[in-house]
Design an enzyme around this catalytic site. Structure first.
Site, PDB file in Angstrom:
ATOM      1  N   GLN A 130      35.138  39.181  52.536  1.00 43.65           N
ATOM      2  CA  GLN A 130      35.404  40.036  52.097  1.00 43.65           C
ATOM      3  C   GLN A 130      35.989  40.672  50.746  1.00 43.65           C
ATOM      4  O   GLN A 130      36.058  42.060  50.724  1.00 43.65           O
ATOM      5  CB  GLN A 130      36.317  41.128  53.699  1.00 43.65           C
ATOM      6  CG  GLN A 130      37.524  41.938  53.150  1.00 43.65           C
ATOM      7  CD  GLN A 130      37.943  42.156  54.824  1.00 43.65           C
ATOM      8  OE1 GLN A 130      37.706  42.455  55.362  1.00 43.65           O
ATOM      9  NE2 GLN A 130      38.998  42.461  53.747  1.00 43.65           N
ATOM     10  N   LYS A 171      34.027  42.871  47.855  1.00 48.17           N
ATOM     11  CA  LYS A 171      33.930  43.774  46.904  1.00 48.17           C
ATOM     12  C   LYS A 171      34.376  44.517  45.576  1.00 48.17           C
ATOM     13  O   LYS A 171      33.818  44.900  45.688  1.00 48.17           O
ATOM     14  CB  LYS A 171      33.536  44.842  48.829  1.00 48.17           C
ATOM     15  CG  LYS A 171      32.781  44.842  49.863  1.00 48.17           C
ATOM     16  CD  LYS A 171      33.847  45.292  51.135  1.00 48.17           C
ATOM     17  CE  LYS A 171      32.681  44.081  52.253  1.00 48.17           C
ATOM     18  NZ  LYS A 171      32.872  42.811  52.473  1.00 48.17           N
ATOM     19  N   SER A 215      40.321  46.128  55.068  1.00 47.53           N
ATOM     20  CA  SER A 215      39.043  46.200  53.993  1.00 47.53           C
ATOM     21  C   SER A 215      38.155  47.856  53.678  1.00 47.53           C
ATOM     22  O   SER A 215      38.056  48.764  52.421  1.00 47.53           O
ATOM     23  CB  SER A 215      38.210  46.108  53.710  1.00 47.53           C
ATOM     24  OG  SER A 215      36.995  45.620  54.907  1.00 47.53           O
ATOM     25  N   LYS A 249      43.763  59.216  11.008  1.00 48.35           N
ATOM     26  CA  LYS A 249      43.119  57.917  11.520  1.00 48.35           C
ATOM     27  C   LYS A 249      42.168  58.840  12.512  1.00 48.35           C
ATOM     28  O   LYS A 249      42.457  60.213  13.506  1.00 48.35           O
ATOM     29  CB  LYS A 249      43.912  57.074  12.697  1.00 48.35           C
ATOM     30  CG  LYS A 249      44.667  56.229  12.239  1.00 48.35           C
ATOM     31  CD  LYS A 249      43.638  55.188  11.275  1.00 48.35           C
ATOM     32  CE  LYS A 249      42.746  54.371  12.544  1.00 48.35           C
ATOM     33  NZ  LYS A 249      44.012  53.329  12.878  1.00 48.35           N
ATOM     34  N   ASN A 301      29.160  40.846  60.615  1.00 50.69           N
ATOM     35  CA  ASN A 301      28.729  40.071  59.843  1.00 50.69           C
ATOM     36  C   ASN A 301      27.227  40.688  58.795  1.00 50.69           C
ATOM     37  O   ASN A 301      27.047  40.246  57.937  1.00 50.69           O
ATOM     38  CB  ASN A 301      28.704  38.610  60.395  1.00 50.69           C
ATOM     39  CG  ASN A 301      29.987  38.476  60.549  1.00 50.69           C
ATOM     40  OD1 ASN A 301      30.828  38.736  60.580  1.00 50.69           O
ATOM     41  ND2 ASN A 301      29.852  37.045  61.413  1.00 50.69           N
ATOM     42  N   THR A 336      23.314  38.453   7.731  1.00 49.98           N
ATOM     43  CA  THR A 336      23.144  36.614   9.120  1.00 49.98           C
ATOM     44  C   THR A 336      24.884  36.328   8.715  1.00 49.98           C
ATOM     45  O   THR A 336      25.507  36.210   7.568  1.00 49.98           O
ATOM     46  CB  THR A 336      22.363  35.903   8.548  1.00 49.98           C
ATOM     47  OG1 THR A 336      22.701  34.792   7.468  1.00 49.98           O
ATOM     48  CG2 THR A 336      21.539  35.965   9.366  1.00 49.98           C
ATOM     49  N   HIS A 337      25.841  35.846   9.293  1.00 51.50           N
ATOM     50  CA  HIS A 337      27.281  35.675   9.176  1.00 51.50           C
ATOM     51  C   HIS A 337      27.695  36.498   8.690  1.00 51.50           C
ATOM     52  O   HIS A 337      29.055  36.432   8.107  1.00 51.50           O
ATOM     53  CB  HIS A 337      27.289  34.240   8.157  1.00 51.50           C
ATOM     54  CG  HIS A 337      26.138  33.457   8.156  1.00 51.50           C
ATOM     55  ND1 HIS A 337      26.771  31.653   9.052  1.00 51.50           N
ATOM     56  CD2 HIS A 337      24.544  33.384   8.586  1.00 51.50           C
ATOM     57  CE1 HIS A 337      26.138  31.400   9.103  1.00 51.50           C
ATOM     58  NE2 HIS A 337      24.558  31.592   8.544  1.00 51.50           N
ATOM     59  N   GLU A 369      35.177  50.712  21.358  1.00 52.05           N
ATOM     60  CA  GLU A 369      36.343  50.281  21.571  1.00 52.05           C
ATOM     61  C   GLU A 369      36.032  49.601  23.159  1.00 52.05           C
ATOM     62  O   GLU A 369      36.553  48.211  23.014  1.00 52.05           O
ATOM     63  CB  GLU A 369      37.698  50.489  20.634  1.00 52.05           C
ATOM     64  CG  GLU A 369      37.626  49.815  19.341  1.00 52.05           C
ATOM     65  CD  GLU A 369      38.755  51.029  19.178  1.00 52.05           C
ATOM     66  OE1 GLU A 369      39.250  50.331  18.457  1.00 52.05           O
ATOM     67  OE2 GLU A 369      38.821  52.050  19.220  1.00 52.05           O
ATOM     68  N   TYR A 388      29.754  32.851  57.983  1.00 48.65           N
ATOM     69  CA  TYR A 388      31.034  33.786  57.289  1.00 48.65           C
ATOM     70  C   TYR A 388      31.911  33.310  57.772  1.00 48.65           C
ATOM     71  O   TYR A 388      32.234  32.675  58.296  1.00 48.65           O
ATOM     72  CB  TYR A 388      30.177  35.375  58.382  1.00 48.65           C
ATOM     73  CG  TYR A 388      30.944  36.362  57.783  1.00 48.65           C
ATOM     74  CD1 TYR A 388      30.847  37.262  56.658  1.00 48.65           C
ATOM     75  CD2 TYR A 388      32.546  36.221  58.376  1.00 48.65           C
ATOM     76  CE1 TYR A 388      32.117  37.837  56.750  1.00 48.65           C
ATOM     77  CE2 TYR A 388      33.064  37.324  58.194  1.00 48.65           C
ATOM     78  CZ  TYR A 388      33.385  38.203  56.467  1.00 48.65           C
ATOM     79  OH  TYR A 388      34.616  38.991  56.267  1.00 48.65           O
ATOM     80  N   SER A 443      45.496  59.317  15.840  1.00 48.67           N
ATOM     81  CA  SER A 443      46.488  58.515  16.617  1.00 48.67           C
ATOM     82  C   SER A 443      47.351  59.945  16.328  1.00 48.67           C
ATOM     83  O   SER A 443      47.558  60.410  16.126  1.00 48.67           O
ATOM     84  CB  SER A 443      46.620  57.178  15.519  1.00 48.67           C
ATOM     85  OG  SER A 443      47.991  57.730  14.510  1.00 48.67           O
ATOM     86  N   ASN A 463      39.731  56.992  15.671  1.00 44.55           N
ATOM     87  CA  ASN A 463      39.267  56.305  15.881  1.00 44.55           C
ATOM     88  C   ASN A 463      38.357  56.213  16.877  1.00 44.55           C
ATOM     89  O   ASN A 463      38.498  56.453  18.101  1.00 44.55           O
ATOM     90  CB  ASN A 463      40.626  55.424  16.962  1.00 44.55           C
ATOM     91  CG  ASN A 463      41.842  55.699  16.207  1.00 44.55           C
ATOM     92  OD1 ASN A 463      41.614  55.039  15.489  1.00 44.55           O
ATOM     93  ND2 ASN A 463      43.033  55.769  16.515  1.00 44.55           N
TER      94      ASN A 463
HETATM   95  N1  ARG Z   1      34.970  43.534  57.476  1.00 40.41           N
HETATM   96  C1  ARG Z   1      34.423  42.645  56.593  1.00 40.41           C
HETATM   97  C2  ARG Z   1      33.574  42.325  54.921  1.00 40.41           C
HETATM   98  O1  ARG Z   1      33.916  42.838  54.429  1.00 40.41           O
HETATM   99  C3  ARG Z   1      32.902  43.180  57.862  1.00 40.41           C
HETATM  100  C4  ARG Z   1      33.005  41.514  58.469  1.00 40.41           C
HETATM  101  C5  ARG Z   1      34.052  40.945  59.356  1.00 40.41           C
HETATM  102  N2  ARG Z   1      33.605  40.207  59.877  1.00 40.41           N
HETATM  103  C6  ARG Z   1      34.290  39.711  60.616  1.00 40.41           C
HETATM  104  N3  ARG Z   1      33.918  38.748  61.345  1.00 40.41           N
HETATM  105  N4  ARG Z   1      35.488  39.649  60.335  1.00 40.41           N
HETATM  106  O2  ARG Z   1      33.648  41.062  55.212  1.00 40.41           O
END
Ligand code: ARG
Length: 473
Positions: free
Chosen positions: A337, A340, A38, A298, A125, A170-171, A305, A332, A292, A300
């Site tokens: 992971q 993120k 990660s 144009k 964790n 409205t509408h 948008e 966990y 454009s 835009n």
């Molecule tokens: N990179 C992991 C995550 O984003 C960190 C935690 C990893 N923990 C584990 N027991 N493998 O969740």
């Protein structure tokens, strides 16, 4: 075992490089290493990871697990690592999986033994859960600052156009007379609730998981309150299983973000319509528009948008996170992971969208002539006429019917209501007299809506003043 090693040659025997290598008899498959890493996206939490580690180290020193010297060298080395990262000199390694192990491994390389003691009483964790919370907390503050900037631009527009009449819809059909100031303050209110929601979300974000360790807590007598205080957390988590596993705070953040982007998409849709040749209510600044490649005339409205389009990505991220968390057993799981990228993408999208709006709004120009023309088309004062009849003793339902017939006549004669003669009005209802023409004036119509929250300039002025003093702008 040695067979496998030959199958998956690794230049630096990665199992020995892994903090968890001891139990393993073969190196991680090269693609698995890449697949499970990660670090490419979680490295953005490096500052939070370092702050968390420094606080943890100070606490370990306080309870006697580290000596003062060991703690000092950890804290200093982490500062140096931070500088390496900020200077672009840090070598992020995929074989070290994530931001946590990259930094810890660099720490050990720099200072040796003391570095190896940092992870006492801690797991990735609780570490990652803490980092994400610190990161989201900071981003909420950044988003809020941009929202204040946007709200302040809206207030300026409302101020400038507190008296500017426009049709209210409205509408998407002309409904009644309103003011541009009133319309702007509607946008302002939406954003106020978005800010309140984020502030409320922050309360649940700002709880510290650190000290939960892997899932069960730890035998070391950690002073969690001391760590929380250093990191500015309002509370420490009550249950270690819950603290390391749940990502509801990230989901909550994304749901606040979704509502915010939903609001921005509504504003965007209005700006796109208003900037069109069919409305011509506003002129967007050239530098926020594009042309454009084929049609020379144009201009835009790309910014609204695009913001409208970006709402889809934020809603999608919310669904991703809900689905990610759904059915996960305690505690966990590696699934987490995956929290993120949707979370970070949401943060980036929200920040970019609010920022571009805050930059653009001060430069949009309302076309007052076209607005005045538009408000005089479409029988926007028909309800005022019905209210006038009610004031003269006609029951509202009857008044509605009478005005409906008058409008029908005006449509047939291709006229607006004030162009009907008194005689014509009186043919529908005898109580109508000369003063009816005052009621049919658009300005009088707007000014009559004195109720709290209504469109009268006096009311809107009050709302603007209250908002200004609350916002301090
Ligand atoms: N990179 C992991 C995550 O984003 C960190 C935690 C990893 N923990 C584990 N027991 N493998 O969740």
């Amino acid at each position: 075992m040695s067979d496998n090693k030959t199958k998956h040659p690794s230049p630096e025997n990665s199992q020995e490089n892994k903090p968890w290598g001891g139990r393993f008899t073969e190196s991680t498959d090269a693609f698995v290493e890449e697949f499970t890493a990660s670090v490419s996206f979680d490295q953005r939490m490096y500052a939070q990871d370092i702050a968390g580690s420094q606080a943890h180290a100070r606490m370990l020193a306080k309870i006697g697990v580290l000596t003062k010297d060991e703690c000092d060298s950890i804290v200093q080395a982490l500062d140096a690592i931070k500088q390496e990262i900020q200077g672009g000199e840090f070598n992020w390694r995929v074989d070290l999986e994530d931001v946590h192990m990259n930094i810890e491994s660099r720490l050990v390389a720099m200072i040796g033994e003391p570095g190896k003691k940092l992870h006492t009483g801690r797991s990735r964790n609780d570490q990652v859960a803490t980092d994400i919370r610190l990161y989201v907390r900071e981003q909420i503050a950044f988003i809020d600052a941009e929202l204040v900037r946007m709200q302040s631009a809206i207030l300026d527009l409302a101020d400038k156009h507190v008296d500017t009449l426009m049709p209210g819809f409205t509408h998407l059909q002309v409904a009644q007379v309103i003011t541009v100031g009133h319309h702007m303050m509607a946008w302002f209110e939406m954003l106020s609730r978005d800010r309140a929601r984020l502030a409320d979300c922050k309360i649940r974000v700002n709880v510290m998981p650190l000290g939960s360790a892997a899932l069960a807590g730890t035998p070391f007598p950690l002073d969690r309150e001391y760590v929380a205080q250093q990191l500015g957390f309002d509370a420490v988590s009550n249950n270690s299983l819950d603290a390391v596993s749940d990502r509801d705070f990230a989901i909550e953040f994304c749901s606040c973000a979704s509502l915010l982007l939903m609001h921005l998409s509504r504003m965007s849709e209005e700006l796109v319509l208003w900037a069109s040749q069919q409305f011509e209510f506003v002129e967007l600044p050239d530098r926020f528009c594009t042309g454009s490649s084929i049609m020379p005339q144009k201009k835009n409205p790309d910014v609204p948008e695009l913001v409208r389009g970006k709402s889809g990505r934020v809603f999608g991220n919310l669904i991703s996170l809900l689905t990610l968390m759904k059915s996960q057993v305690l505690a966990y799981n590696k699934d987490n992971q995956e929290d993120k990228e949707p979370l970070f993408d949401t943060i980036d999208t929200v920040l970019g969208s609010v920022r571009v709006y805050a930059d653009m709004l001060p430069h949009i120009i309302f076309n007052e002539d076209n607005l005045a023309q538009a408000v005089n088309k479409g029988y926007a004062t028909a309800t005022d006429l019905a209210d006038y009849l009610v004031a003269k003793g006609v029951a509202f339902r009857d008044a509605h019917e009478i005005v409906g017939r008058a409008v029908r006549l005006a449509i047939d004669e291709n006229k607006e209501l004030p162009q009907l003669s008194l005689q014509q009005f009186q043919s529908f209802c005898s109580v109508i007299s000369e003063d009816v023409y005052n009621v049919l004036q658009t300005r009088g119509s707007a000014e009559s809506k004195q109720v709290i929250g209504g469109t009268s300039p006096a009311q809107v002025r009050k709302q603007i003043d209250a908002a200004r003093s609350k916002l301090n702008v």
